[in-house]
Scaffold this motif. Structure first.
Motif, short mmCIF file in Angstrom:
data_model
loop_
_atom_site.label_atom_id
_atom_site.label_comp_id
_atom_site.label_asym_id
_atom_site.label_seq_id
_atom_site.Cartn_x
_atom_site.Cartn_y
_atom_site.Cartn_z
N LEU A 31 40.44 53.39 -17.17
CA LEU A 31 40.60 51.99 -16.73
C LEU A 31 42.05 51.55 -16.55
CD1 LEU A 31 37.99 50.40 -19.17
CD2 LEU A 31 37.67 50.87 -16.73
N GLN A 32 42.99 52.35 -17.01
CA GLN A 32 44.38 51.90 -17.17
C GLN A 32 45.03 51.32 -15.92
OE1 GLN A 32 47.10 55.01 -18.38
NE2 GLN A 32 45.93 56.54 -17.25
N PHE A 33 44.66 51.77 -14.73
CA PHE A 33 45.31 51.28 -13.51
C PHE A 33 44.48 50.24 -12.77
CE2 PHE A 33 47.15 55.55 -14.20
CZ PHE A 33 48.44 55.13 -14.51
N LEU A 34 43.35 49.84 -13.36
CA LEU A 34 42.51 48.82 -12.74
C LEU A 34 43.00 47.43 -13.13
CD1 LEU A 34 38.95 50.35 -13.16
CD2 LEU A 34 40.49 50.49 -11.19
N GLN A 35 42.77 46.47 -12.25
CA GLN A 35 43.15 45.09 -12.51
C GLN A 35 42.13 44.43 -13.45
OE1 GLN A 35 45.89 43.21 -11.11
NE2 GLN A 35 46.61 45.27 -10.62
N VAL A 36 42.64 43.75 -14.47
CA VAL A 36 41.77 43.02 -15.39
C VAL A 36 42.09 41.53 -15.28
CG1 VAL A 36 41.48 44.94 -16.98
CG2 VAL A 36 43.33 43.34 -17.36
N THR A 101 46.23 41.66 -13.99
CA THR A 101 47.24 42.69 -14.21
C THR A 101 46.52 44.00 -14.49
OG1 THR A 101 49.23 43.26 -15.46
CG2 THR A 101 47.45 42.23 -16.70
N THR A 102 47.23 45.10 -14.39
CA THR A 102 46.59 46.37 -14.74
C THR A 102 46.47 46.44 -16.26
OG1 THR A 102 48.66 47.62 -14.89
CG2 THR A 102 47.53 47.56 -12.72
N ILE A 104 47.12 48.90 -18.18
CA ILE A 104 48.29 49.54 -18.81
C ILE A 104 49.45 48.55 -18.93
CG2 ILE A 104 49.31 50.59 -16.73
CD1 ILE A 104 49.68 53.09 -18.74
N GLN A 105 49.64 47.69 -17.94
CA GLN A 105 50.70 46.68 -18.03
C GLN A 105 50.40 45.69 -19.15
OE1 GLN A 105 50.43 45.43 -13.91
NE2 GLN A 105 52.43 46.30 -13.45
N LEU A 106 49.13 45.31 -19.27
CA LEU A 106 48.74 44.39 -20.34
C LEU A 106 49.00 45.03 -21.70
CD1 LEU A 106 47.48 41.72 -21.25
CD2 LEU A 106 45.26 42.86 -21.13
N ARG A 107 48.60 46.28 -21.86
CA ARG A 107 48.81 46.94 -23.15
C ARG A 107 50.29 47.04 -23.48
NH1 ARG A 107 46.65 52.80 -25.00
NH2 ARG A 107 48.23 53.52 -23.55
N GLN A 108 51.12 47.33 -22.50
CA GLN A 108 52.57 47.40 -22.74
C GLN A 108 53.10 46.04 -23.20
OE1 GLN A 108 53.81 48.90 -18.92
NE2 GLN A 108 53.57 51.03 -19.53
N GLY A 109 52.61 44.97 -22.58
CA GLY A 109 53.02 43.62 -22.99
C GLY A 109 52.57 43.29 -24.40
N LEU A 110 51.37 43.71 -24.77
CA LEU A 110 50.86 43.46 -26.13
C LEU A 110 51.64 44.26 -27.16
CD1 LEU A 110 47.02 43.38 -25.39
CD2 LEU A 110 48.58 41.43 -25.72
N LYS A 111 52.05 45.49 -26.81
CA LYS A 111 52.88 46.30 -27.72
C LYS A 111 54.24 45.62 -27.95
CE LYS A 111 49.93 49.54 -28.43
NZ LYS A 111 49.13 49.39 -29.64
N LYS A 112 54.78 44.99 -26.90
CA LYS A 112 56.04 44.25 -27.04
C LYS A 112 55.86 43.08 -28.00
CE LYS A 112 58.12 45.39 -22.60
NZ LYS A 112 58.52 44.92 -21.29
N LEU A 113 54.71 42.39 -27.92
CA LEU A 113 54.43 41.30 -28.86
C LEU A 113 54.40 41.82 -30.29
CD1 LEU A 113 51.64 39.15 -27.15
CD2 LEU A 113 54.04 38.57 -27.46
N GLU A 114 53.75 42.97 -30.49
CA GLU A 114 53.73 43.57 -31.83
C GLU A 114 55.15 43.88 -32.30
OE1 GLU A 114 49.46 45.96 -31.83
OE2 GLU A 114 51.28 47.06 -31.31
N ASP A 115 55.96 44.46 -31.42
CA ASP A 115 57.35 44.79 -31.77
C ASP A 115 58.15 43.54 -32.12
OD1 ASP A 115 56.73 47.46 -31.30
OD2 ASP A 115 57.67 47.50 -29.30
N GLN A 116 57.94 42.45 -31.37
CA GLN A 116 58.65 41.20 -31.64
C GLN A 116 58.29 40.64 -33.02
OE1 GLN A 116 57.55 38.78 -28.27
NE2 GLN A 116 58.93 39.85 -26.89
#
Length: 180
Positions: A31-36, A101-102, A104-116
């Motif tokens: 699913l990683q490249f599909l739009q959600v 968004t795709t 994978i882009q959403l997951r990357q953004g959520l990982k940034k939130l975790e890092d913050q």
């Protein structure tokens, strides 16, 4: 989050009646490249949850419209008598994105939130792991029926790596009324 008002202790009598047998499931990789357009997230914290959960919810509101399940306090399933660990506060979030968004882009953004929030991903095995925030993508709503399996659940697809849902996730999803 006022801890005593929102947090309920999980017990077996609270188990959700969610029947997930007929729901579509696919791996993140498929699913990683599909739009959600929307997601159901699982949030968890075992360190200063009364601070970190509201911080993440404020950040999620910037991405779209959110609805929240009840927050539950749960023991860490990896804790032992020799290595006790703090309980988790868990909550599900239904997030309807402002813009698709795709995955994978959403997951990357959520990982940034975790890092913050100071999320430490590697820890010493002998220490008690403190998790400021953990954000898991449980289920996604795909844009324009991009997934042939999605008709089974009105365009919602469960991420197989997160299935079967933990008890608090089942209850949270049922409370949100998203996947029934």
């Amino acid at each position: 989050m006022p801890k005593m008002q929102l947090v309920k202790a999980m017990n077996n009598s609270n188990l959700a009646r969610l029947n997930t047998d007929d729901l579509a499931r696919q791996s993140f990789e498929q699913l990683q490249f599909l739009q959600v357009t929307a997601v159901v997230l699982g949030l968890g914290s075992n360190f200063q949850a009364e601070y970190y959960l509201p911080q993440v919810r404020k950040s999620l509101v910037k991405l779209g419209q959110i609805r929240l399940s009840t927050a539950f306090e749960n023991p860490d399933i990896t804790a032992t008598q020799e290595r006790p660990k703090p309980n988790y506060i868990n909550q599900c979030v239904h997030l309807v994105l402002n813009e698709s968004t795709t995955l994978i882009q959403l997951r990357q953004g959520l990982k940034k939130l975790e890092d913050q929030c100071g999320r430490q991903r590697e820890t010493n095995e002998s220490s008690s792991k403190q998790v400021t925030i953990d954000i898991d993508i449980l289920s996604v709503k795909l844009e324009n029926n991009q997934n042939s399996l999605s008709d089974k659940m009105h365009n919602w697809t469960i991420i197989t790596e997160r299935y079967p849902f933990a008890d608090h996730e089942k209850i949270g999803v049922e409370e949100l009324g998203i996947i029934i």
